[in-house]
Design a protein around this motif. Structure first.
Motif, PDB file in Angstrom:
ATOM      1  N   LYS A 299     -42.607   7.994  -2.102  1.00 63.05           N
ATOM      2  CA  LYS A 299     -42.208   6.618  -2.369  1.00 63.05           C
ATOM      3  C   LYS A 299     -43.147   5.910  -3.334  1.00 63.05           C
ATOM      4  O   LYS A 299     -42.720   5.168  -4.199  1.00 63.05           O
ATOM      5  CB  LYS A 299     -42.140   5.850  -1.049  1.00 63.05           C
ATOM      6  CG  LYS A 299     -41.102   6.413  -0.073  1.00 63.05           C
ATOM      7  CD  LYS A 299     -41.130   5.658   1.245  1.00 63.05           C
ATOM      8  CE  LYS A 299     -40.117   6.233   2.225  1.00 63.05           C
ATOM      9  NZ  LYS A 299     -40.166   5.541   3.533  1.00 63.05           N
ATOM     10  N   ARG A 300     -44.459   6.119  -3.184  1.00 59.23           N
ATOM     11  CA  ARG A 300     -45.417   5.359  -3.997  1.00 59.23           C
ATOM     12  C   ARG A 300     -46.533   6.237  -4.543  1.00 59.23           C
ATOM     13  O   ARG A 300     -47.558   5.739  -4.981  1.00 59.23           O
ATOM     14  CB  ARG A 300     -46.048   4.244  -3.149  1.00 59.23           C
ATOM     15  CG  ARG A 300     -45.034   3.351  -2.447  1.00 59.23           C
ATOM     16  CD  ARG A 300     -45.736   2.474  -1.437  1.00 59.23           C
ATOM     17  NE  ARG A 300     -44.783   1.833  -0.532  1.00 59.23           N
ATOM     18  CZ  ARG A 300     -45.137   1.149   0.544  1.00 59.23           C
ATOM     19  NH1 ARG A 300     -46.389   0.994   0.844  1.00 59.23           N
ATOM     20  NH2 ARG A 300     -44.226   0.603   1.327  1.00 59.23           N
ATOM     21  N   SER A 301     -46.362   7.545  -4.477  1.00 59.92           N
ATOM     22  CA  SER A 301     -47.421   8.453  -4.915  1.00 59.92           C
ATOM     23  C   SER A 301     -46.782   9.702  -5.493  1.00 59.92           C
ATOM     24  O   SER A 301     -45.573   9.749  -5.735  1.00 59.92           O
ATOM     25  CB  SER A 301     -48.336   8.803  -3.736  1.00 59.92           C
ATOM     26  OG  SER A 301     -47.601   9.532  -2.760  1.00 59.92           O
ATOM     27  N   ASP A 302     -47.604  10.729  -5.702  1.00 58.33           N
ATOM     28  CA  ASP A 302     -47.088  11.981  -6.259  1.00 58.33           C
ATOM     29  C   ASP A 302     -46.358  12.836  -5.230  1.00 58.33           C
ATOM     30  O   ASP A 302     -45.895  13.927  -5.555  1.00 58.33           O
ATOM     31  CB  ASP A 302     -48.228  12.785  -6.887  1.00 58.33           C
ATOM     32  CG  ASP A 302     -48.587  12.272  -8.277  1.00 58.33           C
ATOM     33  OD1 ASP A 302     -47.650  12.010  -9.051  1.00 58.33           O
ATOM     34  OD2 ASP A 302     -49.775  12.129  -8.573  1.00 58.33           O
TER      35      ASP A 302
ATOM     36  N   GLY B 188     -50.231   2.934  -1.030  1.00 59.71           N
ATOM     37  CA  GLY B 188     -50.155   4.047  -1.965  1.00 59.71           C
ATOM     38  C   GLY B 188     -50.663   3.708  -3.357  1.00 59.71           C
ATOM     39  O   GLY B 188     -51.208   2.630  -3.611  1.00 59.71           O
ATOM     40  N   CYS B 189     -50.463   4.648  -4.273  1.00 60.85           N
ATOM     41  CA  CYS B 189     -51.045   4.553  -5.623  1.00 60.85           C
ATOM     42  C   CYS B 189     -50.483   3.386  -6.437  1.00 60.85           C
ATOM     43  O   CYS B 189     -51.180   2.855  -7.304  1.00 60.85           O
ATOM     44  CB  CYS B 189     -50.810   5.856  -6.378  1.00 60.85           C
ATOM     45  SG  CYS B 189     -51.643   7.280  -5.644  1.00 60.85           S
ATOM     46  N   LEU B 190     -49.244   3.007  -6.203  1.00 62.47           N
ATOM     47  CA  LEU B 190     -48.682   1.882  -6.952  1.00 62.47           C
ATOM     48  C   LEU B 190     -49.471   0.601  -6.696  1.00 62.47           C
ATOM     49  O   LEU B 190     -49.512  -0.294  -7.541  1.00 62.47           O
ATOM     50  CB  LEU B 190     -47.213   1.664  -6.589  1.00 62.47           C
ATOM     51  CG  LEU B 190     -46.194   2.685  -7.104  1.00 62.47           C
ATOM     52  CD1 LEU B 190     -44.802   2.310  -6.629  1.00 62.47           C
ATOM     53  CD2 LEU B 190     -46.222   2.766  -8.627  1.00 62.47           C
ATOM     54  N   ASN B 191     -50.112   0.524  -5.539  1.00 67.66           N
ATOM     55  CA  ASN B 191     -50.857  -0.669  -5.152  1.00 67.66           C
ATOM     56  C   ASN B 191     -52.320  -0.581  -5.563  1.00 67.66           C
ATOM     57  O   ASN B 191     -53.179  -1.238  -4.980  1.00 67.66           O
ATOM     58  CB  ASN B 191     -50.754  -0.883  -3.635  1.00 67.66           C
ATOM     59  CG  ASN B 191     -51.211  -2.263  -3.205  1.00 67.66           C
ATOM     60  OD1 ASN B 191     -51.091  -3.221  -3.955  1.00 67.66           O
ATOM     61  ND2 ASN B 191     -51.764  -2.363  -2.005  1.00 67.66           N
ATOM     62  N   GLY B 192     -52.626   0.255  -6.556  1.00 66.98           N
ATOM     63  CA  GLY B 192     -53.990   0.379  -7.031  1.00 66.98           C
ATOM     64  C   GLY B 192     -54.531  -0.949  -7.536  1.00 66.98           C
ATOM     65  O   GLY B 192     -53.804  -1.747  -8.134  1.00 66.98           O
TER      66      GLY B 192
ATOM     67  N   SER C   5     -53.824  10.032 -21.732  1.00 63.47           N
ATOM     68  CA  SER C   5     -52.885  10.539 -20.718  1.00 63.47           C
ATOM     69  C   SER C   5     -52.476   9.398 -19.792  1.00 63.47           C
ATOM     70  O   SER C   5     -53.335   8.655 -19.305  1.00 63.47           O
ATOM     71  CB  SER C   5     -53.524  11.668 -19.905  1.00 63.47           C
ATOM     72  OG  SER C   5     -53.830  12.773 -20.732  1.00 63.47           O
ATOM     73  N   LEU C   6     -51.177   9.255 -19.561  1.00 59.71           N
ATOM     74  CA  LEU C   6     -50.633   8.167 -18.740  1.00 59.71           C
ATOM     75  C   LEU C   6     -50.275   8.672 -17.350  1.00 59.71           C
ATOM     76  O   LEU C   6     -49.520   9.634 -17.203  1.00 59.71           O
ATOM     77  CB  LEU C   6     -49.382   7.586 -19.407  1.00 59.71           C
ATOM     78  CG  LEU C   6     -49.508   7.152 -20.870  1.00 59.71           C
ATOM     79  CD1 LEU C   6     -48.141   6.707 -21.395  1.00 59.71           C
ATOM     80  CD2 LEU C   6     -50.535   6.049 -21.028  1.00 59.71           C
ATOM     81  N   CYS C   7     -50.797   8.017 -16.318  1.00 66.27           N
ATOM     82  CA  CYS C   7     -50.438   8.367 -14.944  1.00 66.27           C
ATOM     83  C   CYS C   7     -49.033   7.855 -14.634  1.00 66.27           C
ATOM     84  O   CYS C   7     -48.678   6.740 -15.027  1.00 66.27           O
ATOM     85  CB  CYS C   7     -51.429   7.754 -13.957  1.00 66.27           C
ATOM     86  SG  CYS C   7     -53.073   8.483 -14.029  1.00 66.27           S
ATOM     87  N   PRO C   8     -48.237   8.618 -13.902  1.00 66.46           N
ATOM     88  CA  PRO C   8     -46.865   8.177 -13.574  1.00 66.46           C
ATOM     89  C   PRO C   8     -46.826   6.867 -12.797  1.00 66.46           C
ATOM     90  O   PRO C   8     -45.864   6.111 -12.923  1.00 66.46           O
ATOM     91  CB  PRO C   8     -46.319   9.329 -12.725  1.00 66.46           C
ATOM     92  CG  PRO C   8     -47.168  10.509 -13.058  1.00 66.46           C
ATOM     93  CD  PRO C   8     -48.527   9.971 -13.381  1.00 66.46           C
TER      94      PRO C   8
ATOM     95  N   ALA D  70     -49.540  17.780 -14.948  1.00 68.80           N
ATOM     96  CA  ALA D  70     -50.768  18.061 -14.205  1.00 68.80           C
ATOM     97  C   ALA D  70     -50.535  17.914 -12.704  1.00 68.80           C
ATOM     98  O   ALA D  70     -51.067  18.695 -11.899  1.00 68.80           O
ATOM     99  CB  ALA D  70     -51.877  17.122 -14.661  1.00 68.80           C
ATOM    100  N   ALA D  71     -49.722  16.930 -12.317  1.00 69.30           N
ATOM    101  CA  ALA D  71     -49.364  16.779 -10.901  1.00 69.30           C
ATOM    102  C   ALA D  71     -48.549  17.979 -10.420  1.00 69.30           C
ATOM    103  O   ALA D  71     -48.661  18.388  -9.261  1.00 69.30           O
ATOM    104  CB  ALA D  71     -48.590  15.482 -10.691  1.00 69.30           C
ATOM    105  N   ASP D  72     -47.725  18.560 -11.314  1.00 64.23           N
ATOM    106  CA  ASP D  72     -46.988  19.784 -10.968  1.00 64.23           C
ATOM    107  C   ASP D  72     -47.947  20.884 -10.534  1.00 64.23           C
ATOM    108  O   ASP D  72     -47.772  21.520  -9.492  1.00 64.23           O
ATOM    109  CB  ASP D  72     -46.164  20.273 -12.160  1.00 64.23           C
ATOM    110  CG  ASP D  72     -44.931  19.422 -12.428  1.00 64.23           C
ATOM    111  OD1 ASP D  72     -44.491  18.723 -11.502  1.00 64.23           O
ATOM    112  OD2 ASP D  72     -44.414  19.462 -13.556  1.00 64.23           O
TER     113      ASP D  72
END
Length: 563
Positions: free
Chosen positions: A269-272, A353-357, A70-73, A112-114
């Motif tokens: 902007k950078r998360s779900d 945010g998540c993009l900066n993981g 499964s790929l995270c957005p 799943a985020a939905d």
């Protein structure tokens, strides 16, 4: 007779490195790892992934697994920016690469985020409506970030954890969908599926180990292995494969033979985008107001922003986004003091945010790759937005598998509970520390020369993250900054200033130091020889002459930005 795959002692993947997670990688680690968890998290690596792939090549079919990834957005923009592709090309080529290795199914976790967003929306409205009856109904904190959850459970008290939304994160809901709904569609038992998630951060590995995400009846976890985006790139490099050379293959769907279309995302902007979706839903459900656009107001820094809704001149909703542990700690401190004004906070452990993981947006030396991150943000912002309410597949799953939105099965499948955990010191993980204790030696300690003692002390200071800083005539400015921003000690002031430096554009040494005057680092010898009227600030909140300042690094990065 056995085939060559069964008799082969070594394979091409034996050279892959084990998962090595340092304190600088794990955002939530605050002496919270047990030795058992440490052993299990080290299995969350490429070798475990390829162990299953190699088992599938052998003759014994009883050990074969259906491999689903499964790929995270938030991972897809990383591949798009790194290899100069569109996000749709990146998704299809990543799918093609994984299937060339032997993966059977590749899914997108957006669905799943939905579910997670829809459940969070409903829970917030319910909490708001009973806010006068329940003490801990509001504020509500988002539950999607495992780094934040880990920190809250292991470090904070039930005063905080009782405010966390009970909806599962997208990763774990995807695990329920793959090992529940999809397994039933394919007539498979959950333990026959090996489920891998590609995610932007290392904390997802810890989340997959939670006991409440393990089913004893089927001896199966919702997520068996988590690989970061960077680890997938490592696999490509070790196999000498370029994304541009991979054949595009459409991403699979959980629903029969349907293939996924173009990549979509949620508001944010950078998360779900939990804040935006919950804010708009609450405005409509509670106050009958349709909010089309949301205006963010940056407060102390760009990672702490506020959104408000006004009706008849009164502020009826006040939301915030708090990214990074410095903002999280300030937020928790205000909650404990009873000065918390917000109804909902989208909490994310990663600054930005998540993009900066830390599993993807890092350079080889472990520093943030700002140029790549800017490209990722641009790619992510260009992805079309899809509202969770408009996803017909979500409604189908609610009706066909979950027995309705308010059913007991929906509650058990899509929700969990969070509570503070008391962690004993005896269970601390030893491999996660960057410094291991030497074995005890019998007899007298070795006699060291003066230079050897000095060198050892300097080495220990570096390991413990200690330093001495001479602030000179700037002591009043230092104390004013500390008071205005409500810092508890000088270590937080230092962390704040270093965060500002890290987030600023790179400056030449001359311009960076021109305004500091006589602020500089002093040696122990200079400190001893300093005049008696020399004023230094101490980390224990005192001011005295010739006082050592010891600014302790918080090696977890928890709130100070120091690693």
């Amino acid at each position: 007779m056995k085939c060559e795959n069964c008799t082969k002692k070594k394979n091409e993947f034996d050279t892959l490195a084990n998962a090595k997670i340092l304190l600088s990688d794990c955002l939530a680690c605050d002496s919270c790892m047990t030795s058992e968890e440490g052993a299990r998290v080290f299995q969350q690596n490429q070798k475990e992934f390829f162990r299953v792939l190699n088992l599938n090549k052998k003759c014994d079919t009883s050990k074969h697994k259906v491999l689903a990834v499964s790929l995270c957005p938030q991972s897809l923009p990383y591949f798009a920016a790194k290899f100069n592709l569109s996000v749709n090309e990146a998704a299809k080529r990543l799918c093609g690469f994984l299937k060339s290795l032997g993966v059977h199914y590749v899914f997108d976790t957006t669905i799943a985020a939905d579910f997670s967003i829809l459940e969070s929306q409903r829970e917030f409205v319910q909490r708001y409506q009973r806010r006068n009856q329940e003490e801990h109904a509001l504020p509500m904190f988002a539950s999607a970030c495992p780094g934040w959850i880990r920190y809250a459970e292991r470090v904070l008290t039930n005063l905080v954890t009782s405010h966390i939304c009970t909806a599962k994160s997208p990763q774990q809901i995807m695990g329920s969908l793959v090992k529940g709904y999809f397994a039933r569609q394919q007539n498979l038992s959950p333990e026959k599926i090996f489920h891998v998630v590609v995610a932007p951060c290392y904390d997802k590995k810890l989340e997959a180990l939670r006991e409440d995400f393990y089913t004893a009846l089927s001896n199966s976890s919702e997520v068996d292995c988590v690989l970061t985006s960077g680890e997938i790139v490592q696999i490509m490099e070790q196999k000498n494969v370029s994304m541009k050379d991979v054949t595009e293959v459409a991403v699979d769907s959980l629903f029969a033979d349907i293939k996924e279309g173009d990549v979509v995302r949620h508001d944010g902007k950078r998360s779900d985008g939990y804040l935006e979706h919950i804010f708009k839903h609450a405005a409509k459900e509670l106050f009958g107001m349709d909010v089309k656009e949301i205006t963010y107001k940056a407060l102390k820094n760009k990672d702490f922003q506020e959104v408000t809704l006004e009706k008849d001149g009164e502020t009826v909703l006040r939301f915030a986004a708090a990214y990074g542990f410095r903002n999280i700690q300030n937020m928790v401190l205000k909650l404990k003091k009873g000065k918390f004004l917000y109804h909902f906070v989208e909490v994310l452990a990663c600054p930005g945010g998540c993009l900066n993981g830390k599993g993807q947006a890092q350079t080889e030396d472990g520093k943030p790759d700002r140029a790549l991150l800017a490209q990722m943000e641009e790619v992510y912002a260009a992805i079309p937005v899809q509202l969770p309410e408009t996803n017909l597949h979500v409604q189908k799953v609610y009706q066909d598998w979950l027995e309705g939105m308010d059913s007991k099965k929906a509650q058990e499948t899509l929700h969990t509970t969070y509570s503070a955990v008391n962690q004993s010191t005896s269970s601390l993980d030893i491999k996660w520390l960057t410094m291991s204790l030497p074995a005890k030696r019998c007899g007298r300690p070795p006699v060291l020369s003066f230079l050897e003692k000095k060198k050892r002390k300097q080495s220990l200071d570096r390991r413990r993250g200690k330093t001495r800083i001479y602030v000179g005539s700037h002591i009043e400015r230092w104390l004013t900054l500390k008071e205005k921003l409500d810092f508890r000690n000088d270590a937080e002031v230092a962390g704040f200033l270093l965060d500002l430096y890290d987030n600023a554009d790179q400056l030449p040494k001359e311009s960076a130091c021109s305004g500091l005057g006589d602020v500089r680092v002093v040696t122990v010898k200079e400190e001893r020889e300093a005049p008696q009227d020399c004023v230094l600030a101490g980390a224990d909140d005192t001011v005295s002459s010739k006082k050592k300042i010891q600014l302790l690094h918080n090696n977890t990065g928890a709130g100070f930005g120091l690693v």
